[in-house]
Design a protein around this motif. Structure first.
Motif, PDB file in Angstrom:
ATOM      1  N   ASP A   1      -8.557  18.969  33.169  1.00 47.92           N
ATOM      2  CA  ASP A   1      -8.640  20.391  32.798  1.00 47.92           C
ATOM      3  C   ASP A   1      -8.928  21.269  34.018  1.00 47.92           C
ATOM      4  O   ASP A   1      -8.255  22.266  34.250  1.00 47.92           O
ATOM      5  CB  ASP A   1      -9.755  20.618  31.769  1.00 47.92           C
ATOM      6  CG  ASP A   1      -9.412  20.098  30.385  1.00 47.92           C
ATOM      7  OD1 ASP A   1      -8.342  19.490  30.217  1.00 47.92           O
ATOM      8  OD2 ASP A   1     -10.225  20.317  29.470  1.00 47.92           O
ATOM      9  N   GLY A   2      -9.944  20.899  34.779  1.00 49.48           N
ATOM     10  CA  GLY A   2     -10.367  21.715  35.915  1.00 49.48           C
ATOM     11  C   GLY A   2      -9.317  21.803  37.012  1.00 49.48           C
ATOM     12  O   GLY A   2      -9.100  22.862  37.595  1.00 49.48           O
ATOM     13  N   ASN A   3      -8.681  20.682  37.293  1.00 39.98           N
ATOM     14  CA  ASN A   3      -7.661  20.661  38.332  1.00 39.98           C
ATOM     15  C   ASN A   3      -6.487  21.560  37.944  1.00 39.98           C
ATOM     16  O   ASN A   3      -6.033  22.392  38.733  1.00 39.98           O
ATOM     17  CB  ASN A   3      -7.189  19.223  38.571  1.00 39.98           C
ATOM     18  CG  ASN A   3      -6.444  19.052  39.869  1.00 39.98           C
ATOM     19  OD1 ASN A   3      -6.225  19.987  40.614  1.00 39.98           O
ATOM     20  ND2 ASN A   3      -6.042  17.828  40.134  1.00 39.98           N
ATOM     21  N   LEU A   4      -6.005  21.408  36.721  1.00 39.08           N
ATOM     22  CA  LEU A   4      -4.891  22.234  36.258  1.00 39.08           C
ATOM     23  C   LEU A   4      -5.296  23.706  36.235  1.00 39.08           C
ATOM     24  O   LEU A   4      -4.543  24.568  36.705  1.00 39.08           O
ATOM     25  CB  LEU A   4      -4.423  21.790  34.873  1.00 39.08           C
ATOM     26  CG  LEU A   4      -3.295  22.621  34.262  1.00 39.08           C
ATOM     27  CD1 LEU A   4      -2.063  22.656  35.164  1.00 39.08           C
ATOM     28  CD2 LEU A   4      -2.937  22.088  32.875  1.00 39.08           C
TER      29      LEU A   4
ATOM     30  N   ILE B   1       4.694  27.192  27.636  1.00 35.72           N
ATOM     31  CA  ILE B   1       4.134  25.870  27.370  1.00 35.72           C
ATOM     32  C   ILE B   1       2.615  25.988  27.275  1.00 35.72           C
ATOM     33  O   ILE B   1       1.998  26.799  27.965  1.00 35.72           O
ATOM     34  CB  ILE B   1       4.558  24.845  28.454  1.00 35.72           C
ATOM     35  CG1 ILE B   1       4.198  23.423  28.026  1.00 35.72           C
ATOM     36  CG2 ILE B   1       3.998  25.200  29.804  1.00 35.72           C
ATOM     37  CD1 ILE B   1       4.945  22.351  28.755  1.00 35.72           C
ATOM     38  N   GLY B   2       2.040  25.184  26.403  1.00 35.93           N
ATOM     39  CA  GLY B   2       0.602  25.194  26.197  1.00 35.93           C
ATOM     40  C   GLY B   2      -0.150  24.436  27.284  1.00 35.93           C
ATOM     41  O   GLY B   2       0.393  23.544  27.934  1.00 35.93           O
ATOM     42  N   PHE B   3      -1.408  24.795  27.441  1.00 39.12           N
ATOM     43  CA  PHE B   3      -2.266  24.181  28.463  1.00 39.12           C
ATOM     44  C   PHE B   3      -2.320  22.665  28.287  1.00 39.12           C
ATOM     45  O   PHE B   3      -2.130  21.919  29.250  1.00 39.12           O
ATOM     46  CB  PHE B   3      -3.678  24.777  28.388  1.00 39.12           C
ATOM     47  CG  PHE B   3      -4.611  24.226  29.432  1.00 39.12           C
ATOM     48  CD1 PHE B   3      -4.675  24.801  30.690  1.00 39.12           C
ATOM     49  CD2 PHE B   3      -5.425  23.133  29.159  1.00 39.12           C
ATOM     50  CE1 PHE B   3      -5.528  24.298  31.666  1.00 39.12           C
ATOM     51  CE2 PHE B   3      -6.282  22.621  30.119  1.00 39.12           C
ATOM     52  CZ  PHE B   3      -6.330  23.204  31.380  1.00 39.12           C
ATOM     53  N   ASN B   4      -2.597  22.205  27.068  1.00 40.01           N
ATOM     54  CA  ASN B   4      -2.732  20.766  26.851  1.00 40.01           C
ATOM     55  C   ASN B   4      -1.430  20.012  27.086  1.00 40.01           C
ATOM     56  O   ASN B   4      -1.440  18.896  27.609  1.00 40.01           O
ATOM     57  CB  ASN B   4      -3.283  20.481  25.458  1.00 40.01           C
ATOM     58  CG  ASN B   4      -4.755  20.822  25.344  1.00 40.01           C
ATOM     59  OD1 ASN B   4      -5.498  20.720  26.317  1.00 40.01           O
ATOM     60  ND2 ASN B   4      -5.182  21.261  24.176  1.00 40.01           N
TER      61      ASN B   4
ATOM     62  N   LYS C   1      -1.031  19.818  30.793  1.00 41.64           N
ATOM     63  CA  LYS C   1      -2.014  18.871  31.320  1.00 41.64           C
ATOM     64  C   LYS C   1      -1.549  17.432  31.126  1.00 41.64           C
ATOM     65  O   LYS C   1      -1.604  16.615  32.046  1.00 41.64           O
ATOM     66  CB  LYS C   1      -3.370  19.092  30.637  1.00 41.64           C
ATOM     67  CG  LYS C   1      -4.473  18.183  31.134  1.00 41.64           C
ATOM     68  CD  LYS C   1      -5.781  18.496  30.475  1.00 41.64           C
ATOM     69  CE  LYS C   1      -5.814  17.849  29.114  1.00 41.64           C
ATOM     70  NZ  LYS C   1      -7.138  17.836  28.499  1.00 41.64           N
ATOM     71  N   GLN C   2      -1.045  17.131  29.932  1.00 39.01           N
ATOM     72  CA  GLN C   2      -0.557  15.777  29.651  1.00 39.01           C
ATOM     73  C   GLN C   2       0.703  15.449  30.447  1.00 39.01           C
ATOM     74  O   GLN C   2       0.844  14.359  30.990  1.00 39.01           O
ATOM     75  CB  GLN C   2      -0.285  15.611  28.159  1.00 39.01           C
ATOM     76  CG  GLN C   2      -1.535  15.533  27.332  1.00 39.01           C
ATOM     77  CD  GLN C   2      -1.238  15.450  25.847  1.00 39.01           C
ATOM     78  OE1 GLN C   2      -0.162  15.843  25.390  1.00 39.01           O
ATOM     79  NE2 GLN C   2      -2.185  14.935  25.090  1.00 39.01           N
ATOM     80  N   MET C   3       1.604  16.414  30.524  1.00 36.26           N
ATOM     81  CA  MET C   3       2.860  16.205  31.226  1.00 36.26           C
ATOM     82  C   MET C   3       2.641  15.892  32.707  1.00 36.26           C
ATOM     83  O   MET C   3       3.274  15.008  33.268  1.00 36.26           O
ATOM     84  CB  MET C   3       3.733  17.460  31.081  1.00 36.26           C
ATOM     85  CG  MET C   3       5.172  17.263  31.403  1.00 36.26           C
ATOM     86  SD  MET C   3       6.123  18.766  31.071  1.00 36.26           S
ATOM     87  CE  MET C   3       5.956  18.906  29.306  1.00 36.26           C
ATOM     88  N   LEU C   4       1.713  16.625  33.335  1.00 38.14           N
ATOM     89  CA  LEU C   4       1.457  16.458  34.761  1.00 38.14           C
ATOM     90  C   LEU C   4       0.315  15.482  35.047  1.00 38.14           C
ATOM     91  O   LEU C   4       0.001  15.218  36.212  1.00 38.14           O
ATOM     92  CB  LEU C   4       1.168  17.820  35.402  1.00 38.14           C
ATOM     93  CG  LEU C   4       2.315  18.839  35.310  1.00 38.14           C
ATOM     94  CD1 LEU C   4       1.870  20.185  35.870  1.00 38.14           C
ATOM     95  CD2 LEU C   4       3.550  18.333  36.021  1.00 38.14           C
TER      96      LEU C   4
ATOM     97  N   VAL D   1       4.088  22.586  37.999  1.00 34.45           N
ATOM     98  CA  VAL D   1       3.886  23.623  36.986  1.00 34.45           C
ATOM     99  C   VAL D   1       5.095  24.549  36.938  1.00 34.45           C
ATOM    100  O   VAL D   1       5.649  24.839  35.871  1.00 34.45           O
ATOM    101  CB  VAL D   1       2.592  24.435  37.250  1.00 34.45           C
ATOM    102  CG1 VAL D   1       2.539  25.686  36.380  1.00 34.45           C
ATOM    103  CG2 VAL D   1       1.357  23.575  37.020  1.00 34.45           C
ATOM    104  N   MET D   2       5.527  25.010  38.108  1.00 30.34           N
ATOM    105  CA  MET D   2       6.665  25.932  38.158  1.00 30.34           C
ATOM    106  C   MET D   2       7.942  25.253  37.684  1.00 30.34           C
ATOM    107  O   MET D   2       8.761  25.876  37.002  1.00 30.34           O
ATOM    108  CB  MET D   2       6.832  26.486  39.576  1.00 30.34           C
ATOM    109  CG  MET D   2       5.683  27.368  40.016  1.00 30.34           C
ATOM    110  SD  MET D   2       5.425  28.837  39.001  1.00 30.34           S
ATOM    111  CE  MET D   2       6.794  29.850  39.539  1.00 30.34           C
TER     112      MET D   2
END
Length: 98
Positions: free
Chosen positions: A43-46, A30-33, A36-39, A20-21
């Motif tokens: 949802d819950g884990n992120l 950067i947006g949440f979605n 989430k896709q990049m990593l 994330v960092m």
């Protein structure tokens, strides 16, 4: 002899928070979605890892709307940049000594 891991930041022990960092340090926000896709996370884990970084004041959460749809984006704080750089510097220093 000094403990080689003494200067590492415990918050960055998690590969997810490190990821994330790493993303945020090179992007203004950067947006949440997208994150989430990049990593490749759920949802819950992120969300739990983002919460840890937010509680440490390393990231800032921006909530808003795009039309009628909610939008959540994240950016790195000055403290977060400083802490992440110090962590990377400590890793480099440790590697050079090996």
């Amino acid at each position: 002899m000094k403990n080689p891991i003494a200067d590492l930041n415990k918050i960055f022990d998690s590969r997810i928070r490190l990821g994330v960092m790493s993303v945020l340090v090179v992007n203004d926000e950067i947006g949440f979605n997208d994150l989430k896709q990049m990593l490749e996370l759920t949802d819950g884990n992120l969300a739990s890892h983002l919460n840890t970084l937010e509680q440490a004041d390393f990231i800032k959460v921006h909530k808003g709307f795009i039309g009628r749809k909610t939008s959540t984006t994240y950016s790195i704080t000055a403290l977060g940049k400083q802490a992440f750089k110090a962590h990377l510097d400590a890793l480099e220093k440790m590697i050079r000594k090996l």
